[in-house]
Design a protein around this motif. Sequence first.
Motif, PDB file in Angstrom:
ATOM      1  N   PRO A   1       0.807  -1.218   0.000  1.00 30.99           N
ATOM      2  CA  PRO A   1       0.000   0.000   0.000  1.00 30.99           C
ATOM      3  C   PRO A   1       0.842   1.271   0.000  1.00 30.99           C
ATOM      4  O   PRO A   1       2.003   1.273   0.421  1.00 30.99           O
ATOM      5  CB  PRO A   1      -0.764  -0.102   1.317  1.00 30.99           C
ATOM      6  N   LEU A   2       0.249   2.340  -0.468  1.00 34.25           N
ATOM      7  CA  LEU A   2       0.788   3.676  -0.227  1.00 34.25           C
ATOM      8  C   LEU A   2       0.459   4.005   1.224  1.00 34.25           C
ATOM      9  O   LEU A   2      -0.714   4.063   1.602  1.00 34.25           O
ATOM     10  CB  LEU A   2       0.149   4.691  -1.176  1.00 34.25           C
ATOM     11  N   GLU A   3       1.494   4.200   2.028  1.00 34.70           N
ATOM     12  CA  GLU A   3       1.272   4.248   3.473  1.00 34.70           C
ATOM     13  C   GLU A   3       2.210   5.243   4.142  1.00 34.70           C
ATOM     14  O   GLU A   3       3.366   5.401   3.755  1.00 34.70           O
ATOM     15  CB  GLU A   3       1.498   2.845   4.060  1.00 34.70           C
ATOM     16  N   TRP A   4       1.714   5.867   5.185  1.00 36.33           N
ATOM     17  CA  TRP A   4       2.511   6.784   5.998  1.00 36.33           C
ATOM     18  C   TRP A   4       3.716   6.055   6.591  1.00 36.33           C
ATOM     19  O   TRP A   4       3.578   5.036   7.254  1.00 36.33           O
ATOM     20  CB  TRP A   4       1.652   7.354   7.127  1.00 36.33           C
ATOM     21  N   HIS A   5       4.889   6.599   6.332  1.00 32.13           N
ATOM     22  CA  HIS A   5       6.128   6.075   6.912  1.00 32.13           C
ATOM     23  C   HIS A   5       6.952   7.211   7.512  1.00 32.13           C
ATOM     24  O   HIS A   5       8.149   7.325   7.248  1.00 32.13           O
ATOM     25  CB  HIS A   5       6.959   5.326   5.863  1.00 32.13           C
ATOM     26  N   SER A   6       6.297   8.036   8.313  1.00 34.23           N
ATOM     27  CA  SER A   6       6.907   9.217   8.939  1.00 34.23           C
ATOM     28  C   SER A   6       7.091  10.319   7.903  1.00 34.23           C
ATOM     29  O   SER A   6       6.998  10.065   6.689  1.00 34.23           O
ATOM     30  CB  SER A   6       8.245   8.889   9.602  1.00 34.23           C
ATOM     31  N   PRO A   7       7.384  11.537   8.327  1.00 40.77           N
ATOM     32  CA  PRO A   7       7.604  12.625   7.368  1.00 40.77           C
ATOM     33  C   PRO A   7       8.881  12.462   6.553  1.00 40.77           C
ATOM     34  O   PRO A   7       9.070  13.171   5.564  1.00 40.77           O
ATOM     35  CB  PRO A   7       7.700  13.868   8.271  1.00 40.77           C
ATOM     36  N   ALA A   8       9.736  11.544   6.954  1.00 37.05           N
ATOM     37  CA  ALA A   8      11.052  11.422   6.328  1.00 37.05           C
ATOM     38  C   ALA A   8      11.110  10.441   5.178  1.00 37.05           C
ATOM     39  O   ALA A   8      12.096  10.423   4.431  1.00 37.05           O
ATOM     40  CB  ALA A   8      12.083  11.018   7.385  1.00 37.05           C
TER      41      ALA A   8
END
Length: 267
Positions: free
Chosen positions: A30-37
Amino acid sequence: MRTIRYEYMRPQEIRDAQKEKSIIYLPIGPLEWHSPAMPFGTDPLAAEASAQRAAERTGGVVLPTVYAGTEREREPQLLKAMGFEENQYILGQDFPRNILPSFYFREEVFSLIVREYLRILADQKYRLIVIVNGHGATNQKNVLQRLATEFSNETESKVIVTMAVPEEDERFAFEGHATKAEASVQMFLNEESVDLSQLPAKPEKLKNTDWGITGGNTYRLQPNEDKTVEPECDPRDASVQLGKELFEKGVDVVVREVNRAWEEINQ
Protein backbone atom coordinates in the motif's frame (compact mmCIF):
# COMPACT_ATOMS: atom_id res chain seq x y z
CA MET A 1 15.37 -11.28 -23.18
CA ARG A 2 14.68 -7.63 -24.02
CA THR A 3 12.90 -6.97 -20.73
CA ILE A 4 11.28 -8.89 -17.88
CA ARG A 5 8.72 -6.18 -17.13
CA TYR A 6 5.34 -7.41 -18.31
CA GLU A 7 3.98 -3.97 -19.19
CA TYR A 8 6.81 -3.32 -21.66
CA MET A 9 6.61 -6.70 -23.36
CA ARG A 10 4.85 -7.45 -26.62
CA PRO A 11 2.38 -10.38 -26.67
CA GLN A 12 4.73 -12.85 -28.33
CA GLU A 13 7.53 -11.88 -25.96
CA ILE A 14 5.24 -12.67 -23.01
CA ARG A 15 4.37 -16.06 -24.47
CA ASP A 16 7.98 -16.86 -25.29
CA ALA A 17 9.08 -15.94 -21.77
CA GLN A 18 6.34 -18.13 -20.30
CA LYS A 19 7.46 -21.10 -22.42
CA GLU A 20 11.02 -20.56 -21.27
CA LYS A 21 10.06 -20.42 -17.59
CA SER A 22 6.47 -20.18 -16.44
CA ILE A 23 7.04 -17.92 -13.44
CA ILE A 24 5.42 -14.55 -12.87
CA TYR A 25 6.00 -12.11 -10.01
CA LEU A 26 3.30 -9.90 -8.49
CA PRO A 27 4.77 -7.15 -6.25
CA ILE A 28 2.25 -5.58 -3.89
CA GLY A 29 2.01 -3.04 -1.08
CA PRO A 30 0.00 0.00 0.00
CA LEU A 31 0.79 3.68 -0.23
CA GLU A 32 1.27 4.25 3.47
CA TRP A 33 2.51 6.78 6.00
CA HIS A 34 6.13 6.07 6.91
CA SER A 35 6.91 9.22 8.94
CA PRO A 36 7.60 12.62 7.37
CA ALA A 37 11.05 11.42 6.33
CA MET A 38 10.15 8.51 4.06
CA PRO A 39 8.17 8.05 0.83
CA PHE A 40 4.55 6.93 0.84
CA GLY A 41 5.54 4.15 -1.55
CA THR A 42 8.02 2.56 0.86
CA ASP A 43 6.33 -0.87 0.89
CA PRO A 44 5.45 -1.30 -2.80
CA LEU A 45 8.77 0.19 -3.94
CA ALA A 46 10.65 -2.39 -1.90
CA ALA A 47 8.40 -5.16 -3.25
CA GLU A 48 8.93 -4.03 -6.84
CA ALA A 49 12.71 -3.83 -6.53
CA SER A 50 12.87 -7.21 -4.81
CA ALA A 51 10.67 -8.87 -7.46
CA GLN A 52 12.72 -7.48 -10.33
CA ARG A 53 16.05 -8.47 -8.79
CA ALA A 54 14.77 -11.96 -7.96
CA ALA A 55 13.31 -12.50 -11.45
CA GLU A 56 16.65 -11.64 -12.99
CA ARG A 57 18.09 -14.60 -11.10
CA THR A 58 15.28 -17.15 -11.31
CA GLY A 59 13.77 -16.38 -14.67
CA GLY A 60 10.20 -15.30 -15.23
CA VAL A 61 8.58 -11.91 -15.67
CA VAL A 62 7.37 -9.16 -13.33
CA LEU A 63 3.93 -7.61 -13.37
CA PRO A 64 3.40 -3.89 -12.68
CA THR A 65 3.33 -3.26 -8.96
CA VAL A 66 -0.07 -3.33 -7.30
CA TYR A 67 -0.30 -0.31 -5.02
CA ALA A 68 -2.81 -1.82 -2.62
CA GLY A 69 -2.84 -3.05 0.93
CA THR A 70 -4.94 -3.39 4.03
CA GLU A 71 -4.75 -2.71 7.75
CA ARG A 72 -6.91 -3.26 10.82
CA GLU A 73 -7.82 -1.13 13.79
CA ARG A 74 -5.28 -1.19 16.60
CA GLU A 75 -6.13 -3.25 19.67
CA PRO A 76 -6.46 -1.50 23.07
CA GLN A 77 -3.27 -2.97 24.53
CA LEU A 78 -1.21 -1.84 21.54
CA LEU A 79 -2.78 1.61 21.58
CA LYS A 80 -1.76 1.95 25.21
CA ALA A 81 1.78 0.79 24.41
CA MET A 82 2.01 3.38 21.64
CA GLY A 83 0.89 6.16 23.97
CA PHE A 84 -2.75 6.53 22.90
CA GLU A 85 -5.96 6.11 24.87
CA GLU A 86 -7.12 2.51 24.86
CA ASN A 87 -10.52 3.40 23.42
CA GLN A 88 -9.24 5.37 20.42
CA TYR A 89 -9.95 4.15 16.89
CA ILE A 90 -6.73 4.14 14.88
CA LEU A 91 -6.32 2.26 11.64
CA GLY A 92 -2.83 0.91 11.06
CA GLN A 93 -0.27 3.72 11.15
CA ASP A 94 -2.76 6.51 10.47
CA PHE A 95 -2.07 8.40 13.66
CA PRO A 96 -4.01 11.61 14.42
CA ARG A 97 -0.97 13.88 13.96
CA ASN A 98 -0.17 12.57 10.45
CA ILE A 99 -0.78 15.17 7.76
CA LEU A 100 -1.95 12.58 5.18
CA PRO A 101 -3.89 9.31 5.43
CA SER A 102 -2.65 6.04 4.01
CA PHE A 103 -4.32 4.21 1.12
CA TYR A 104 -5.64 1.35 3.19
CA PHE A 105 -8.20 -0.78 1.36
CA ARG A 106 -10.84 -2.59 3.36
CA GLU A 107 -9.76 -6.17 3.84
CA GLU A 108 -12.53 -7.63 1.69
CA VAL A 109 -11.77 -5.19 -1.14
CA PHE A 110 -8.06 -5.94 -0.99
CA SER A 111 -8.83 -9.65 -1.12
CA LEU A 112 -10.99 -9.22 -4.22
CA ILE A 113 -8.29 -7.24 -6.03
CA VAL A 114 -5.64 -9.88 -5.41
CA ARG A 115 -8.10 -12.66 -6.23
CA GLU A 116 -8.73 -11.16 -9.69
CA TYR A 117 -5.01 -10.97 -10.43
CA LEU A 118 -4.59 -14.60 -9.41
CA ARG A 119 -7.62 -15.68 -11.43
CA ILE A 120 -6.29 -14.04 -14.57
CA LEU A 121 -2.80 -15.45 -14.09
CA ALA A 122 -4.18 -18.93 -13.42
CA ASP A 123 -6.27 -18.62 -16.60
CA GLN A 124 -3.06 -17.76 -18.45
CA LYS A 125 -1.64 -21.06 -17.16
CA TYR A 126 1.32 -19.70 -15.23
CA ARG A 127 2.75 -22.59 -13.30
CA LEU A 128 4.26 -20.50 -10.50
CA ILE A 129 2.85 -17.19 -9.30
CA VAL A 130 5.05 -15.35 -6.80
CA ILE A 131 3.47 -12.66 -4.66
CA VAL A 132 6.17 -10.36 -3.30
CA ASN A 133 4.59 -8.55 -0.37
CA GLY A 134 6.08 -5.32 0.94
CA HIS A 135 3.62 -4.75 3.81
CA GLY A 136 3.94 -6.62 7.10
CA ALA A 137 0.42 -6.16 8.49
CA THR A 138 -0.84 -9.42 9.94
CA ASN A 139 -4.20 -9.26 8.19
CA GLN A 140 -2.56 -8.52 4.84
CA LYS A 141 -0.25 -11.51 5.18
CA ASN A 142 -3.18 -13.70 6.23
CA VAL A 143 -5.28 -12.65 3.22
CA LEU A 144 -2.44 -13.33 0.81
CA GLN A 145 -1.60 -16.70 2.32
CA ARG A 146 -5.26 -17.77 2.30
CA LEU A 147 -5.57 -16.92 -1.39
CA ALA A 148 -2.26 -18.62 -2.17
CA THR A 149 -3.46 -21.81 -0.49
CA GLU A 150 -6.80 -21.69 -2.29
CA PHE A 151 -5.40 -21.12 -5.77
CA SER A 152 -2.61 -23.64 -5.28
CA ASN A 153 -5.18 -26.31 -4.51
CA GLU A 154 -8.03 -25.32 -6.83
CA THR A 155 -6.13 -24.39 -10.00
CA GLU A 156 -3.17 -25.75 -11.93
CA SER A 157 -1.02 -22.85 -10.70
CA LYS A 158 1.10 -22.85 -7.58
CA VAL A 159 1.02 -19.55 -5.66
CA ILE A 160 3.56 -18.60 -3.03
CA VAL A 161 3.84 -15.49 -0.85
CA THR A 162 7.25 -14.01 -0.11
CA MET A 163 8.29 -10.89 1.76
CA ALA A 164 10.37 -8.17 0.14
CA VAL A 165 12.42 -7.78 3.32
CA PRO A 166 14.19 -10.45 5.40
CA GLU A 167 11.83 -11.13 8.28
CA GLU A 168 14.21 -13.64 9.79
CA ASP A 169 16.86 -10.93 10.22
CA GLU A 170 16.47 -9.48 13.72
CA ARG A 171 17.66 -6.11 12.44
CA PHE A 172 14.45 -5.93 10.43
CA ALA A 173 11.90 -8.27 11.97
CA PHE A 174 11.94 -6.61 15.39
CA GLU A 175 12.40 -3.05 14.29
CA GLY A 176 8.83 -1.94 13.86
CA HIS A 177 7.46 0.60 11.40
CA ALA A 178 9.38 3.41 9.64
CA THR A 179 12.42 2.76 11.80
CA LYS A 180 16.11 2.35 10.99
CA ALA A 181 16.03 -0.79 8.83
CA GLU A 182 13.09 0.28 6.69
CA ALA A 183 14.58 3.75 6.19
CA SER A 184 17.92 2.17 5.27
CA VAL A 185 16.38 -0.01 2.56
CA GLN A 186 14.72 3.01 1.01
CA MET A 187 17.96 4.96 1.14
CA PHE A 188 19.65 2.13 -0.74
CA LEU A 189 16.91 1.96 -3.36
CA ASN A 190 16.60 5.73 -3.82
CA GLU A 191 18.60 7.87 -1.43
CA GLU A 192 16.86 11.06 -2.54
CA SER A 193 13.49 9.72 -1.43
CA VAL A 194 14.52 9.77 2.24
CA ASP A 195 15.03 13.09 4.03
CA LEU A 196 15.98 12.52 7.65
CA SER A 197 16.09 16.27 8.24
CA GLN A 198 12.27 16.09 8.38
CA LEU A 199 12.73 14.54 11.82
CA PRO A 200 14.01 16.49 14.86
CA ALA A 201 17.74 16.37 15.47
CA LYS A 202 19.20 14.12 18.12
CA PRO A 203 19.16 13.89 21.09
CA GLU A 204 15.44 14.72 20.96
CA LYS A 205 13.49 11.50 21.29
CA LEU A 206 10.90 10.40 18.74
CA LYS A 207 7.52 9.99 20.36
CA ASN A 208 5.46 7.27 18.67
CA THR A 209 2.27 9.30 18.58
CA ASP A 210 3.94 12.43 17.15
CA TRP A 211 5.73 10.90 14.17
CA GLY A 212 3.84 7.77 13.15
CA ILE A 213 6.94 5.70 13.89
CA THR A 214 6.68 2.57 16.03
CA GLY A 215 9.55 0.51 17.39
CA GLY A 216 9.58 -3.25 17.64
CA ASN A 217 9.34 -3.43 21.42
CA THR A 218 6.17 -1.36 21.28
CA TYR A 219 4.59 -3.93 18.96
CA ARG A 220 5.61 -6.57 21.47
CA LEU A 221 3.83 -4.51 24.17
CA GLN A 222 7.13 -3.67 25.87
CA PRO A 223 7.39 0.07 25.16
CA ASN A 224 9.74 2.61 26.64
CA GLU A 225 8.27 4.32 29.67
CA ASP A 226 8.04 7.59 27.73
CA LYS A 227 6.48 5.86 24.67
CA THR A 228 9.33 6.80 22.34
CA VAL A 229 11.17 4.87 19.61
CA GLU A 230 13.91 2.66 21.00
CA PRO A 231 17.46 3.95 20.32
CA GLU A 232 18.40 0.81 18.38
CA CYS A 233 15.45 1.44 16.02
CA ASP A 234 16.05 5.15 15.48
CA PRO A 235 15.56 5.97 11.76
CA ARG A 236 18.04 8.83 12.10
CA ASP A 237 20.75 6.14 12.23
CA ALA A 238 19.74 4.70 8.86
CA SER A 239 22.45 4.08 6.27
CA VAL A 240 22.75 3.05 2.65
CA GLN A 241 25.11 0.24 3.62
CA LEU A 242 22.65 -1.31 6.08
CA GLY A 243 19.90 -0.95 3.48
CA LYS A 244 22.04 -2.74 0.89
CA GLU A 245 22.72 -5.63 3.27
CA LEU A 246 19.08 -6.03 4.24
CA PHE A 247 17.70 -5.67 0.73
CA GLU A 248 20.13 -8.16 -0.77
CA LYS A 249 19.45 -10.64 2.01
CA GLY A 250 15.73 -10.27 1.33
CA VAL A 251 16.26 -10.97 -2.38
CA ASP A 252 18.29 -14.05 -1.49
CA VAL A 253 15.36 -15.35 0.56
CA VAL A 254 12.89 -14.72 -2.26
CA VAL A 255 15.13 -16.48 -4.77
CA ARG A 256 15.58 -19.46 -2.47
CA GLU A 257 11.81 -19.80 -1.94
CA VAL A 258 11.06 -19.45 -5.65
CA ASN A 259 13.69 -22.01 -6.65
CA ARG A 260 12.37 -24.44 -4.06
CA ALA A 261 8.79 -24.03 -5.28
CA TRP A 262 9.87 -24.43 -8.91
CA GLU A 263 11.70 -27.63 -8.11
CA GLU A 264 8.67 -29.01 -6.27
CA ILE A 265 6.27 -28.46 -9.16
CA ASN A 266 8.75 -30.03 -11.59
CA GLN A 267 9.37 -33.21 -9.64
